[in-house]
Design a protein around this motif. Structure first.
Motif, PDB file in Angstrom:
ATOM      1  N   SER A 144       0.906  -1.275   0.018  1.00 22.23           N
ATOM      2  CA  SER A 144      -0.064   0.117  -0.037  1.00 22.23           C
ATOM      3  C   SER A 144       0.810   1.313  -0.033  1.00 22.23           C
ATOM      4  O   SER A 144       0.698   2.311  -0.677  1.00 22.23           O
ATOM      5  CB  SER A 144      -0.856   0.167   1.230  1.00 22.23           C
ATOM      6  N   ASP A 259       1.639  -3.110 -10.673  1.00 21.91           N
ATOM      7  CA  ASP A 259       1.475  -3.315  -9.408  1.00 21.91           C
ATOM      8  C   ASP A 259       1.642  -4.894  -9.337  1.00 21.91           C
ATOM      9  O   ASP A 259       0.864  -5.796  -9.764  1.00 21.91           O
ATOM     10  CB  ASP A 259       0.282  -2.933  -8.613  1.00 21.91           C
ATOM     11  N   LYS A 286       4.536  -8.048   0.008  1.00 23.93           N
ATOM     12  CA  LYS A 286       4.119  -9.402   0.316  1.00 23.93           C
ATOM     13  C   LYS A 286       5.236 -10.336   0.210  1.00 23.93           C
ATOM     14  O   LYS A 286       6.027 -10.311   0.996  1.00 23.93           O
ATOM     15  CB  LYS A 286       2.634  -9.687  -0.318  1.00 23.93           C
TER      16      LYS A 286
END
Ligand SMILES: Cc1ncc(COP(=O)(O)O)c(C=O)c1O
Length: 457
Positions: A144, A259, A286
């Protein structure tokens, strides 16, 4: 439950109602400690969880975790699950990858945070540069935050305010990105600033005509998208879409920001490598942290020059708004170095993708055998079921095909059979620690669900 099922899913809603009750009772009777922990937690945490998604992405209550190893975890009731949520891709390396555990133990004993660089950061930046063919990288604690900074960089570098994205492209929890994800009245996210959509244009994925029209004005800083949408099930690009996207962004001086937070599970250099895409900037997160908090974004030499330049193209002096106290901390960087250099090897990617393909093949066979109209999604190590009888080409189709109750029932039934399924917007993914036996276990549980839901048992 409120029933929204239609005949396209090919199942009888009365039967699924009964099953929901039966499976809910079974779940409650086998998870007394988890349910007690949740009740106790309600006094101090909204919805009885430390982070809302832990409750909101499943219709049944969450399990509380005692420990996890490889592709499995054990809950407070002592039940062992095959984990196909893989922390929404964040534990794609496996839950406790040995090289990461070793690196973290070593690092934490030698200091985990200095707000100064460690050599691990350099190795990680070099490795990401090699994989994504983008020379320069910056680090955050989450994807984010990496997306937020990458978009700021695009605005700074181009001197343009507007951003173009696609409905269903989830980029993280910033106001602007959530507004774009929600799209025109699709989801009601509360608490966002009403002006959050002021500078975001949103069009349908795969709509080259709209892309051409919107970019023609030449006033967008970037197009911001996943190479394939992964938060609406899987939505794949149609042939020619990425070529058009690259051509149109180049022609209009718009930065192409990909992304790859989720899609990096498909290959060492993500879908950019696999599909030979040429983004100007890439965001990852991640799995690259090996289970520890990490986000990163890579950029071209031109963007790096803009990053370092103290003023925008419009001549406004200042400093690019990036950074955070614990961003690029020594511990996350040590974990990322071990994850990238010792766990996420080419062979590991091949292994996980082969398992994903085997899972998809076997799910297709079960669905066909049962005569159901469902379609099976495929994206490297990840699969999933489209209940609507087609593979969606954009978020509008994915929304139209949604079967929330059936989706919830699938997750509950699998949980009762030892499989912790992915969150409701995703499908099962196999981590590099999974095996063919895990695929077989998933398929067996899925087969039972199909038998129960069709009444053919
Ligand atoms: C494609 C994509 N990008 C970015 C993010 C944000 O990641 P994080 O929640 O780790 O900040 C997510 C989260 O699910 C995602 O799916």
């Amino acid at each position: 439950m409120v029933r929204h099922m239609d005949e396209r899913a090919g199942v009888d809603p009365r039967r699924t109602d009964e099953l929901w009750l039966r499976e809910s009772e079974r779940y409650a009777s086998t998870h007394p400690r988890c349910l007690q922990l949740r009740e106790r937690a309600r006094a101090h945490m909204p919805h009885g969880v430390p982070m809302s998604w832990m409750a909101s992405y499943f219709a049944h209550p969450p399990v509380w975790i005692d420990e996890g190893h490889g592709a499995h975890f054990t809950c407070a009731d002592g039940i062992r699950f095959l984990d196909t949520n893989v922390g929404d891709k964040s534990t794609f390396c496996g839950i406790d990858p040995e090289p990461v555990v070793r690196a973290v133990q070593r690092r934490v004993a030698a200091g985990s945070q200095f707000m100064l660089p460690t050599r691990d950061a350099l190795v990680v930046a070099e490795e990401l540069a090699r994989r994504w063919k983008l020379p320069s990288w910056q680090f955050t604690l989450s994807a984010s935050q990496a997306n937020t900074e990458a978009i700021r960089l695009a605005r700074h570098a181009t001197g343009r305010r507007k951003v173009l994205t696609f409905t269903g492209n989830y980029g993280g929890h910033g106001d602007e990105m959530l507004t774009a994800f929600a799209g025109e009245g699709r989801l009601s996210y509360l608490g966002l600033t009403p002006a959050a959509d002021r500078d975001i244009d949103v069009i349908g994925f795969n709509d080259v005509g709209a892309l051409e029209r919107v970019l023609a004005a030449g006033d967008h800083a970037c197009v911001f998208t996943e190479p394939a949408l992964t938060n609406e099930g899987v939505v794949l690009p149609e042939p020619g879409f990425h070529d058009a996207l690259r051509e149109l962004t180049r022609a209009s001086g718009t930065i192409l920001l990909l992304d790859e937070t989720h899609t990096l599970i498909c290959a060492p250099g993500g879908l950019a490598e696999k599909w030979r895409l040429e983004p100007d900037a890439v965001v990852v997160g991640k799995a690259v942290g090996g289970g520890l908090p990490l986000g990163a974004y890579g950029m071209t030499a031109e963007l790096c020059e803009a990053f370092e330049r103290g003023e925008s193209l419009t001549g406004r002096p200042g400093e690019l708004a990036t950074g955070g106290t614990l961003f690029a901390n020594a511990l996350s960087m040590a974990a990322a170095r071990a994850a990238l250099t010792e766990v996420l090897t080419p062979d590991a990617y091949k292994h996980a993708s082969a398992l994903g393909a085997e899972l998809a093949d076997r799910l297709e066979a079960v669905v066909a055998e049962a005569g159901l109209p469902w379609k099976v999604q495929r994206l490297g190590p990840r699969s999933g079921i489209s209940f609507g009888g087609r593979l969606a080409r954009n978020a509008a189709e994915a929304d139209a095909d949604e079967q929330p109750e059936l989706n919830a029932l699938l997750r509950l039934c699998l949980a009762n059979r030892g499989v912790w399924e992915a969150i409701s917007t995703a499908g099962p993914a196999l981590s590099v620690a999974a095996t063919r036996a895990d695929v077989a276990a998933y398929v067996a549980a899925f087969r039972e669900f199909v038998t129960d839901v069709t009444g053919t048992g």
